[in-house]
Design a protein around this motif. Structure first.
Motif, short mmCIF file in Angstrom:
data_model
loop_
_atom_site.label_atom_id
_atom_site.label_comp_id
_atom_site.label_asym_id
_atom_site.label_seq_id
_atom_site.Cartn_x
_atom_site.Cartn_y
_atom_site.Cartn_z
N ALA A 18 45.16 55.45 42.03
CA ALA A 18 45.98 55.05 40.88
C ALA A 18 46.46 53.61 41.02
N LEU A 19 46.86 53.22 42.24
CA LEU A 19 47.30 51.84 42.48
C LEU A 19 46.14 50.86 42.27
N LYS A 20 44.92 51.25 42.72
CA LYS A 20 43.75 50.38 42.55
C LYS A 20 43.43 50.18 41.08
N THR A 21 43.61 51.24 40.29
CA THR A 21 43.38 51.13 38.85
C THR A 21 44.37 50.14 38.24
N GLU A 22 45.63 50.23 38.67
CA GLU A 22 46.65 49.29 38.16
C GLU A 22 46.33 47.86 38.59
N ASP A 24 43.30 46.59 39.23
CA ASP A 24 42.19 46.12 38.39
C ASP A 24 42.66 45.78 36.99
N GLY A 25 43.67 46.54 36.52
CA GLY A 25 44.19 46.25 35.19
C GLY A 25 44.83 44.87 35.09
N VAL A 26 45.48 44.43 36.17
CA VAL A 26 46.09 43.10 36.19
C VAL A 26 45.02 42.02 36.04
N LEU A 27 43.84 42.26 36.66
CA LEU A 27 42.78 41.25 36.66
C LEU A 27 41.90 41.31 35.42
N ALA A 28 41.99 42.40 34.68
CA ALA A 28 41.04 42.61 33.58
C ALA A 28 41.11 41.50 32.52
N LYS A 29 42.32 41.18 32.03
CA LYS A 29 42.45 40.21 30.95
C LYS A 29 42.06 38.80 31.40
N PRO A 30 42.54 38.30 32.55
CA PRO A 30 42.10 36.97 33.00
C PRO A 30 40.59 36.88 33.19
N ALA A 31 39.99 37.97 33.69
CA ALA A 31 38.54 37.95 33.89
C ALA A 31 37.81 37.88 32.55
N GLU A 33 39.02 36.62 29.80
CA GLU A 33 39.26 35.30 29.16
C GLU A 33 38.79 34.15 30.04
N LYS A 34 38.26 34.48 31.23
CA LYS A 34 37.72 33.46 32.16
C LYS A 34 38.74 32.37 32.44
N ARG A 35 39.88 32.82 32.93
CA ARG A 35 40.95 31.87 33.23
C ARG A 35 41.66 32.30 34.50
N ALA A 36 42.50 31.40 35.03
CA ALA A 36 43.27 31.72 36.23
C ALA A 36 44.46 32.62 35.86
N LEU A 37 45.05 33.26 36.87
CA LEU A 37 46.20 34.13 36.64
C LEU A 37 47.43 33.31 36.29
N THR A 38 48.23 33.84 35.38
CA THR A 38 49.53 33.23 35.10
C THR A 38 50.47 33.56 36.26
N ASP A 39 51.65 32.94 36.26
CA ASP A 39 52.60 33.22 37.34
C ASP A 39 53.00 34.70 37.36
N ASP A 40 53.26 35.26 36.19
CA ASP A 40 53.64 36.68 36.13
C ASP A 40 52.49 37.57 36.59
N GLU A 41 51.27 37.22 36.17
CA GLU A 41 50.11 38.01 36.57
C GLU A 41 49.87 37.89 38.08
N ALA A 44 52.43 40.09 39.79
CA ALA A 44 52.08 41.51 39.65
C ALA A 44 50.90 41.86 40.54
N PHE A 45 49.93 40.93 40.61
CA PHE A 45 48.76 41.16 41.46
C PHE A 45 49.17 41.29 42.93
N ALA A 46 50.07 40.43 43.37
CA ALA A 46 50.51 40.46 44.77
C ALA A 46 51.24 41.77 45.08
N GLU A 47 52.08 42.23 44.14
CA GLU A 47 52.81 43.48 44.34
C GLU A 47 51.85 44.66 44.44
N LYS A 48 50.89 44.72 43.53
CA LYS A 48 49.93 45.82 43.56
C LYS A 48 49.07 45.78 44.81
N ARG A 49 48.67 44.56 45.21
CA ARG A 49 47.83 44.42 46.40
C ARG A 49 48.59 44.88 47.64
N ASP A 50 49.88 44.52 47.75
CA ASP A 50 50.69 44.95 48.90
C ASP A 50 50.88 46.47 48.89
#
Length: 458
Positions: A18-22, A24-31, A33-41, A44-50
């Motif tokens: 479930a955490l891995k799905t969340e 991947d969800g953080v990365l879905a939109k930037p991927a 739109e082919k752009r870098a992550l925003t600060d909020d993203e 969120a990515f760091a929190e989910k990864r930890d």
């Protein structure tokens, strides 16, 4: 313990997925739109990864403990295989005769079930784990000879010791009269609702009008009734010092007390519960309701009301009732009542009575006490005495008891240190699951109520 750890590992793996799905969800939109992550993203990515990393660490810990226990089992199996292979043929004199081996946890014994449960769960004590595993085998073997079951359990070390199960049965028979007189079945695993089919309306026959004319054609219809699984639980906070230092095993005191209270609560659940798919006998919709209204009630008048309840089951269910339940005070009212000549209406069965209203058997506070109109009478103090407008009425229940099904598991217990760590205490938890099918045949139940059943005067 292996069963418990494997279940725990499966839960951890599902949580990680479930955490891995969340993540991947953080990365879905930037991927997309082919752009870098925003600060909020990025945050969120760091929190989910930890969180995923932390879950991986938990998984590795549990997996290592599983590997250790599986390795131990494999060594034991290999040793048993070698022993059997090289055992000399024929009986070997040893000078020792084994008559019987005492149970791991027994009354008066040195081993404490609660202490071992705590040490195995929170300290990884292998000796405690081994005792719990032996207890699991003993309980499983013992329960094969009785009605209780561990079917819905997933971890043997959560099943209380055999002596406690024995006491549970004894206490239950004394404290749950009505619950023990209905049909019992083991609670199926993996469900929170038990549904049973029933025929709502049946087929039909009729006299054929003329030869070669159509015969009666009526289709049967079906429906179902459901019983929700209820949880009955209790807890006790125990000082850590009592577990570590007390010379008295608190198992005997705490488990017996929890079991006794569980018996009472289950019996009350069967008699009085009033919730959808969990109706107690007094609250079944469509039962035979007999009202006895009288400012000066007499046993003779109450006798006829019980007879009405019996005939209504004959008429509505087309099968006979088999038991009568009442509060001890109601039966006492029967036993002290006299006829117009001052003779008791209820006398001991041993006296070979003739022309009496009812016959007494044993004098007990709860359980079988005698017969009334040919049916056995059971008194149960869990039948309420605070009903009616004046909150002073009890009830008389006439039942075809086999039509009521109580599904029940085996009580289990656990220990927890974390919630009470700040005060150096351990929380003991005792619980069980049950489901009641009381509404399959509403016409199998008759309940006598009304002002004629107010508190009797002696």
């Amino acid at each position: 313990m292996l069963a418990f750890l494997r279940t725990q590992l499966q839960e951890l793996l599902e949580q990680r997925a479930a955490l891995k799905t969340e993540l991947d969800g953080v990365l879905a939109k930037p991927a997309e739109e082919k752009r870098a992550l925003t600060d909020d993203e990025d945050k969120a990515f760091a929190e989910k990864r930890d969180a995923v990393k932390a879950k991986d660490a938990d998984i590795e810990t549990v997996r290592a403990r599983i590997d250790e226990l599986e390795e131990g089992e494999a060594r034991d199996a290999k040793a048993a295989e070698l022993r059997a292979k090289y055992q000399p043929a024929g009986p070997q004199p040893t000078g020792i005769t084994v008559v019987s081996e005492p149970e791991t946890y027994r009354k008066g014994g040195k081993a404490s079930y609660f202490r071992d449960l705590y040490r195995s769960q929170h300290m990884g004590d292998r000796t405690a784990m081994e005792r719990l595993q032996r207890n699991d085998a003993e309980v499983s073997a013992g329960l094969e000879k009785r009605a209780l079951t561990t079917t819905d359990g997933s971890a043997g070390e959560f099943v209380p010791p055999l002596w406690m199960i024995d006491d549970y049965v004894a206490l239950a028979r004394a404290g749950r009269v009505v619950a023990d007189q209905v049909q019992h079945q083991p609670l199926p695993p993996g469900t929170d609702t038990i549904s049973l089919p029933r025929v709502a309306s049946g087929t039909a026959t009729a006299e054929q009008g003329t030869q070669n004319s159509p015969v009666q054609n009526t289709d049967a219809t079906t429906s179902s009734v459901s019983a929700s699984v209820a949880t009955i639980a209790g807890q006790q906070v125990v000082p850590q010092q009592l577990i570590d230092q007390s010379p008295i095993n608190m198992d005997q005191i705490l488990l017996a007390d929890l079991a006794a209270d569980y018996a009472t609560k289950l019996d009350t659940f069967v008699i009085s519960n009033n919730a959808a798919n969990k109706r107690g006998l007094l609250n079944v919709s469509g039962l035979n309701a007999i009202t006895y209204t009288d400012a000066t009630p007499t046993v003779g008048e109450a006798y006829s009301k019980v007879g009405d309840g019996i005939q209504q089951i004959h008429t509505g269910r087309l099968l006979p009732p088999d038991k009568i339940f009442m509060h001890p005070r109601r039966w006492a009212w029967y036993t002290v009542s006299l006829d117009t000549q001052g003779r008791p209406l209820v006398v001991p069965a041993a006296n070979m009575p003739a022309n009496v209203l009812a016959a007494m058997s044993d004098v007990v506070s709860e359980g079988f006490v005698g017969t009334l109109q040919g049916l056995p009478v059971y008194v149960d103090p869990n039948i309420p005495v605070n009903l009616g407008a004046g909150t002073n009425e009890d009830r008389i229940i006439v039942a075809r008891s086999n039509d009521v099904i109580l599904f029940e598991g085996t009580p289990r217990s656990e220990t927890f240190r974390e919630t009470k760590a700040d005060q150096l205490s351990v929380l003991l938890r005792f619980y069980n699951y049950a489901a009641l099918h009381s509404e399959r045949y509403p016409k199998s139940l008759s309940v006598v109520s009304g002002t004629g059943l107010i508190a009797p005067v002696f």
